[in-house]
Structures are given as structure tokens and as C-alpha cells.
Write a protein that holds these residues in place. Sequence first.
Motif, PDB file in Angstrom:
ATOM      1  N   LEU A 165       0.999  -0.901   0.084  1.00 45.82           N
ATOM      2  CA  LEU A 165       0.104   0.208   0.246  1.00 45.82           C
ATOM      3  C   LEU A 165       0.772   1.446  -0.309  1.00 45.82           C
ATOM      4  CD1 LEU A 165      -2.824  -1.139   2.166  1.00 45.82           C
ATOM      5  CD2 LEU A 165      -2.843  -0.706  -0.088  1.00 45.82           C
ATOM      6  N   GLN A 166       1.760   1.136   0.656  1.00 50.03           N
ATOM      7  CA  GLN A 166       2.869   2.541   0.733  1.00 50.03           C
ATOM      8  C   GLN A 166       3.453   2.361  -0.406  1.00 50.03           C
ATOM      9  OE1 GLN A 166       5.867   1.905   3.512  1.00 50.03           O
ATOM     10  NE2 GLN A 166       6.565   4.232   2.735  1.00 50.03           N
ATOM     11  N   LEU A 167       4.093   1.371  -1.599  1.00 54.85           N
ATOM     12  CA  LEU A 167       4.128   1.174  -2.961  1.00 54.85           C
ATOM     13  C   LEU A 167       3.268   1.978  -3.684  1.00 54.85           C
ATOM     14  CD1 LEU A 167       6.519  -1.751  -2.897  1.00 54.85           C
ATOM     15  CD2 LEU A 167       7.229   0.959  -2.481  1.00 54.85           C
ATOM     16  N   LEU A 168       2.062   1.609  -3.453  1.00 57.72           N
ATOM     17  CA  LEU A 168       0.950   2.444  -4.225  1.00 57.72           C
ATOM     18  C   LEU A 168       0.804   3.470  -3.955  1.00 57.72           C
ATOM     19  CD1 LEU A 168      -1.862  -0.628  -4.057  1.00 57.72           C
ATOM     20  CD2 LEU A 168      -0.386   0.079  -6.425  1.00 57.72           C
ATOM     21  N   ALA A 169       0.740   3.667  -2.540  1.00 60.09           N
ATOM     22  CA  ALA A 169       0.576   5.631  -2.673  1.00 60.09           C
ATOM     23  C   ALA A 169       1.815   6.227  -2.850  1.00 60.09           C
ATOM     24  CB  ALA A 169       0.405   5.713  -1.153  1.00 60.09           C
ATOM     25  N   GLU A 170       3.314   5.798  -2.903  1.00 61.13           N
ATOM     26  CA  GLU A 170       3.881   6.668  -3.888  1.00 61.13           C
ATOM     27  C   GLU A 170       4.225   6.818  -4.907  1.00 61.13           C
ATOM     28  OE1 GLU A 170       7.980   4.204  -2.202  1.00 61.13           O
ATOM     29  OE2 GLU A 170       7.633   4.950  -0.217  1.00 61.13           O
ATOM     30  N   ARG A 171       3.423   5.481  -5.706  1.00 62.02           N
ATOM     31  CA  ARG A 171       3.999   5.149  -7.255  1.00 62.02           C
ATOM     32  C   ARG A 171       2.259   6.683  -7.507  1.00 62.02           C
ATOM     33  NH1 ARG A 171       3.258  -0.166  -9.918  1.00 62.02           N
ATOM     34  NH2 ARG A 171       2.717   0.886 -11.990  1.00 62.02           N
ATOM     35  N   ALA A 172       1.242   6.312  -6.605  1.00 60.28           N
ATOM     36  CA  ALA A 172       0.005   7.463  -6.593  1.00 60.28           C
ATOM     37  C   ALA A 172       0.812   8.733  -7.333  1.00 60.28           C
ATOM     38  CB  ALA A 172      -1.348   6.823  -6.111  1.00 60.28           C
ATOM     39  N   GLU A 173       1.850   9.332  -6.673  1.00 62.65           N
ATOM     40  CA  GLU A 173       2.038  10.250  -5.838  1.00 62.65           C
ATOM     41  C   GLU A 173       2.724  11.046  -6.899  1.00 62.65           C
ATOM     42  OE1 GLU A 173       1.817  13.707  -4.779  1.00 62.65           O
ATOM     43  OE2 GLU A 173       0.975  12.558  -4.006  1.00 62.65           O
ATOM     44  N   GLU A 174       3.714   9.967  -7.850  1.00 62.17           N
ATOM     45  CA  GLU A 174       4.626  10.516  -8.722  1.00 62.17           C
ATOM     46  C   GLU A 174       3.820   9.868 -10.229  1.00 62.17           C
ATOM     47  OE1 GLU A 174       7.074   6.201  -9.026  1.00 62.17           O
ATOM     48  OE2 GLU A 174       8.095   7.507  -6.725  1.00 62.17           O
ATOM     49  N   ARG A 175       2.189   9.054  -9.916  1.00 60.29           N
ATOM     50  CA  ARG A 175       1.857   9.404 -11.364  1.00 60.29           C
ATOM     51  C   ARG A 175       1.356  10.874 -10.982  1.00 60.29           C
ATOM     52  NH1 ARG A 175      -1.941   4.848 -11.266  1.00 60.29           N
ATOM     53  NH2 ARG A 175      -2.852   5.123 -13.604  1.00 60.29           N
ATOM     54  N   ALA A 176       0.544  11.438  -9.286  1.00 62.27           N
ATOM     55  CA  ALA A 176      -0.354  12.416 -10.022  1.00 62.27           C
ATOM     56  C   ALA A 176       0.588  13.363 -10.211  1.00 62.27           C
ATOM     57  CB  ALA A 176      -1.073  12.678  -8.649  1.00 62.27           C
ATOM     58  N   GLU A 177       1.513  13.941 -10.094  1.00 59.84           N
ATOM     59  CA  GLU A 177       2.959  14.477 -10.104  1.00 59.84           C
ATOM     60  C   GLU A 177       3.685  14.858 -11.414  1.00 59.84           C
ATOM     61  OE1 GLU A 177       5.501  17.769  -9.434  1.00 59.84           O
ATOM     62  OE2 GLU A 177       4.242  16.804  -8.084  1.00 59.84           O
ATOM     63  N   TRP A 178       3.471  13.290 -12.555  1.00 59.38           N
ATOM     64  CA  TRP A 178       3.524  13.346 -13.689  1.00 59.38           C
ATOM     65  C   TRP A 178       2.842  13.768 -14.380  1.00 59.38           C
ATOM     66  CZ3 TRP A 178       0.129  10.790 -16.744  1.00 59.38           C
ATOM     67  CH2 TRP A 178       1.221  10.874 -18.270  1.00 59.38           C
ATOM     68  N   ALA A 179       1.351  13.350 -13.804  1.00 55.13           N
ATOM     69  CA  ALA A 179       0.088  14.404 -14.513  1.00 55.13           C
ATOM     70  C   ALA A 179       0.122  15.986 -14.226  1.00 55.13           C
ATOM     71  CB  ALA A 179      -1.231  13.452 -14.079  1.00 55.13           C
ATOM     72  N   ARG A 180       0.484  16.167 -13.125  1.00 61.35           N
ATOM     73  CA  ARG A 180       0.107  17.710 -12.774  1.00 61.35           C
ATOM     74  C   ARG A 180       1.685  18.140 -14.262  1.00 61.35           C
ATOM     75  NH1 ARG A 180      -0.463  16.339  -7.453  1.00 61.35           N
ATOM     76  NH2 ARG A 180       1.692  16.091  -7.202  1.00 61.35           N
ATOM     77  N   ASN A 181       2.754  17.929 -14.069  1.00 62.47           N
ATOM     78  CA  ASN A 181       3.679  18.394 -15.313  1.00 62.47           C
ATOM     79  C   ASN A 181       2.995  18.211 -16.064  1.00 62.47           C
ATOM     80  OD1 ASN A 181       5.244  18.729 -12.812  1.00 62.47           O
ATOM     81  ND2 ASN A 181       6.403  16.853 -12.555  1.00 62.47           N
ATOM     82  N   GLU A 182       2.590  17.368 -17.022  1.00 61.06           N
ATOM     83  CA  GLU A 182       2.246  16.868 -18.111  1.00 61.06           C
ATOM     84  C   GLU A 182       1.404  18.957 -18.401  1.00 61.06           C
ATOM     85  OE1 GLU A 182       3.001  15.068 -20.630  1.00 61.06           O
ATOM     86  OE2 GLU A 182       4.344  14.661 -20.149  1.00 61.06           O
ATOM     87  N   GLU A 183       0.356  18.324 -17.526  1.00 61.17           N
ATOM     88  CA  GLU A 183      -0.552  19.443 -17.607  1.00 61.17           C
ATOM     89  C   GLU A 183       0.039  20.810 -17.708  1.00 61.17           C
ATOM     90  OE1 GLU A 183      -5.237  20.750 -17.537  1.00 61.17           O
ATOM     91  OE2 GLU A 183      -3.481  19.138 -17.583  1.00 61.17           O
ATOM     92  N   ARG A 184       0.898  21.096 -16.783  1.00 60.43           N
ATOM     93  CA  ARG A 184       1.835  22.337 -16.680  1.00 60.43           C
ATOM     94  C   ARG A 184       2.876  23.051 -18.139  1.00 60.43           C
ATOM     95  NH1 ARG A 184       2.980  20.952 -11.269  1.00 60.43           N
ATOM     96  NH2 ARG A 184       4.753  20.560 -11.958  1.00 60.43           N
ATOM     97  N   THR A 185       2.637  21.861 -18.189  1.00 57.38           N
ATOM     98  CA  THR A 185       3.605  21.455 -20.201  1.00 57.38           C
ATOM     99  C   THR A 185       2.836  21.663 -21.509  1.00 57.38           C
ATOM    100  OG1 THR A 185       5.573  19.507 -18.684  1.00 57.38           O
ATOM    101  CG2 THR A 185       4.834  20.345 -21.328  1.00 57.38           C
ATOM    102  N   ARG A 186       1.351  21.458 -20.583  1.00 55.98           N
ATOM    103  CA  ARG A 186       0.553  21.368 -21.747  1.00 55.98           C
ATOM    104  C   ARG A 186      -0.225  23.020 -22.330  1.00 55.98           C
ATOM    105  NH1 ARG A 186      -4.694  21.705 -22.989  1.00 55.98           N
ATOM    106  NH2 ARG A 186      -4.958  21.707 -20.161  1.00 55.98           N
ATOM    107  N   ILE A 187      -0.630  23.713 -21.352  1.00 62.44           N
ATOM    108  CA  ILE A 187      -0.651  24.848 -20.399  1.00 62.44           C
ATOM    109  C   ILE A 187       0.313  25.813 -20.828  1.00 62.44           C
ATOM    110  CG2 ILE A 187      -1.669  26.347 -18.491  1.00 62.44           C
ATOM    111  CD1 ILE A 187      -2.602  23.991 -17.544  1.00 62.44           C
ATOM    112  N   ALA A 188       1.236  25.448 -20.996  1.00 58.25           N
ATOM    113  CA  ALA A 188       2.155  26.010 -21.144  1.00 58.25           C
ATOM    114  C   ALA A 188       2.693  26.293 -22.893  1.00 58.25           C
ATOM    115  CB  ALA A 188       3.835  25.878 -20.777  1.00 58.25           C
ATOM    116  N   ARG A 189       2.323  25.413 -23.975  1.00 59.06           N
ATOM    117  CA  ARG A 189       2.446  24.521 -25.134  1.00 59.06           C
ATOM    118  C   ARG A 189       0.861  25.291 -25.425  1.00 59.06           C
ATOM    119  NH1 ARG A 189       3.648  19.936 -25.156  1.00 59.06           N
ATOM    120  NH2 ARG A 189       0.818  18.932 -25.484  1.00 59.06           N
TER     121      ARG A 189
END
Length: 415
Positions: A165-189
Motif C-alpha cells: 500500500l505504501q508503494l502504491l501510494a508513492e506510485r500514485a503520488e508520482e503519477r499525480a506529479e507526472w500528471a501535474r507536470n504534463e498539465e503544466r507543460t500542455r498549458i504552457a504549450r
Amino acid sequence: MLDVSLAAVSALECAVEGISFAADAGVPWAAGVVFGALAGAVLVVRRKWPIAVVLVAIAVTPAQMGFLMAVVGLYTLAACELPRRIIGALAGMSLLGSMIVTFVRVRQDMARGDLGIGDWFIPFAAITISLGLTAPPVLLGMYVGARRRLMESLRERADSLERELQLLAERAEERAEWARNEERTRIAREMHDVVAHRVSLMVVHAAALQAVARKDPEKAVKNAALVGDMGRQALTELREMLGVLRSGSEERRERASVPLAAVGAAAAAAASRAVLDEGEGPSLSGLDELIGQSAAAGMVVDLSVEGRARPYPPEVEQTAFRVVQEALTNVHKHASGAKTYVRLAHRASEIAMQVENEPPPEPGSASSARLPSGGNGLVGMKERVSALGGVFVSGPTDAGGFRVSAVIPSAPRAA
């Protein structure tokens, strides 16, 4: 403390029983007491060496001592993580030893006349007493050992699940951070594509307006009208984008109870779809108007189209339009006055575009409007094309100009 207490009680028991053993064996009673105390004290090592304790208990069985040591030793042996054949063999040896000793003692008592019961009582007493001393501790020890192993297994499983569960939470946080970065990149583009071209043309026209304001008032009025039109178009596109972002944020607030891992993984894709669905994004139908705006700013643009035009998915048309738009913007910035060729090819399963400019009239010259460059245009174009599974290539030509080429599948696939 428990082991020491049990060993003390066992030593005392064996010491007392050693007195009668010494009398039967014809040795001094002190020797029997010492022998019994030493044998009973072996129980202190029952957890570390349970086999040794059981063997000592079997060895002193003929002396009719060590009953507590035998019971506790068999229990500890059965509760340990030892092979069942070893436990069964030692339990069988203890059962057989106690059965023989009991049989002999009961028979001797009956021979002396201490017991007046029939001969049938001898095997009955031997079997009953030996089973009573052997079976209960062995069964109880096996039950306790099995329960202990089950609890350890459940504890290990709980720890493993907690780690997962801890690993899944860490992976979920990483995926959320990746999604936020992708969203910021898309908005900037998107912001770059919307603002850069329009504002670049506005700056070019403003510079031309400044140059001809006194010499040619009619042309100045025309350039001023073009600047106003482009500014309104830029504001319209910005409002559409901000409206989509605002509606997306309100939707995310409404779904705030949904786990982050479920929302974050689809955030970038959902936002991109929202721009295409809710906002009237650019398409290839506006390519003539785009080239006309560049031509009005003084650029000589030659447009050629190959193949039969057909409708494409919105994301394909928007990406193709943005590539041409950004390439023309770069020509305005870095090669002002250079002739530019825009080629569009409709193929069976893809659409290809190429924007190539000749060397500027004066080598090393840039736009007189001194347009700033952030260096993100080519990166944004490559990201757009790659996201649809296409190929993007850019670089200088042998003639001294610059070429931008892109090929996008007509049925886009995620890169």
C-alpha cells in the motif's frame, strides 16, 4: 523467568524422586538427590535444545523421575518448527519408555500383593498412564505451534500488504506529479502557441506602423486595423482556453472525494480533450487566413497542397495548424523578409507538412521589431507531434535557410 522457574521446580521434583531411586539402586541418597537435581535442571534449555530435554527425560524414565520435564519437554518439542518425523519419533520413544516402565512397576506391585486387581489391569494401566503423559502435551504443543505460525504468517502478510500500500501510494503520488507536470507543460504549450504568433504579428505590424505613420497614413490605418484584429483574436483564444481551464478546475473540485491516483492518471488527457471539445481550436481550414496574416506583415509565403483534402480528427488538425503557425512565427523572428514555402501533403494514412524559408536578404538579420525568443517553439512542436505518434524534424538547410517538417498519422495513437 518462566524457563528458570520451570527448571527449578523440575530440579526439585527430580531431587525428591532421586531419594527413592537411590534406595532402590543401593547408592547414597545424596547421590540420588544430586543426580535428580542435575537432570531436572536441564529443562532450563528447553527453548534452545528441546530434543536434548526430551532425550534426558526419556533417559531418566526408568528411575521414575522427570515427569514435569517430560511433559514440558514434549510440549516444547511439538511447538517448535521441527520436522514432523523427528517430533513423532521422540514422542513415540517417550510413549514406549513410559509404557514399559509403568508396565514393569504395576506388575511388581501386583506381585508383592500391593494391588489385588486382575492381570488385565497391567496393560491397561501402562497404556493409559503413558498416553496421559505423552499425548496431551504433544497435541497441545502442535496446536500452539500451528497457531503461532499462522499468526506470524498473518503478521508478515499484513506487513507485506502495508508495504505494498505504501508503494502504491508513492506510485500514485508520482503519477499525480507526472500528471501535474504534463498539465503544466500542455498549458504552457497552448499559451505559447496562442500568444506567440498573434503577438509576434502585432509587434511586426506595430513596427511597420511606426515606420509609415507619417509617410503613408492610409497604410498606417490599415496596419493599425490589422493589429486590432489580431489582438482581438488573441484575446478570444485566451478567453476560450481560460474558460476551459476554469471549468476543468470546478469539475475537479466537485470530484475532490475521488482518490488522487484515479484522477491524476487521466488529468492531462482529459484536459486536452476538453480543449478540443469545448474550445473551437484551430484547424486546417484556417490555414489560408494564417498565411494571409503573415503576407500582410510583409512575408512572401508560397503555399502548395498535394493530395485530396479530407477531414481529420480535431487533435490532428490542431497540431498541423500549430506546427505551421509556429514555423511562420519563427520566420518572423529570425529571418524577417525571407521567402517561405509551406507545403501540405494529404496521404493515405497520414498528413505531412513542411515549412522552409530561404536565407534572409541580409545574412544574420532578424526582425526589426526585435522580437524576443524563449526557445520553446521547436520543443512544443515536437511534443505535440510525438504525442500523436508522429515524426518531427527541424534544422538548417544547405542554402542557409531553415526547415521544419512533420508527419502525423491520420488516426493518432498515443506515443
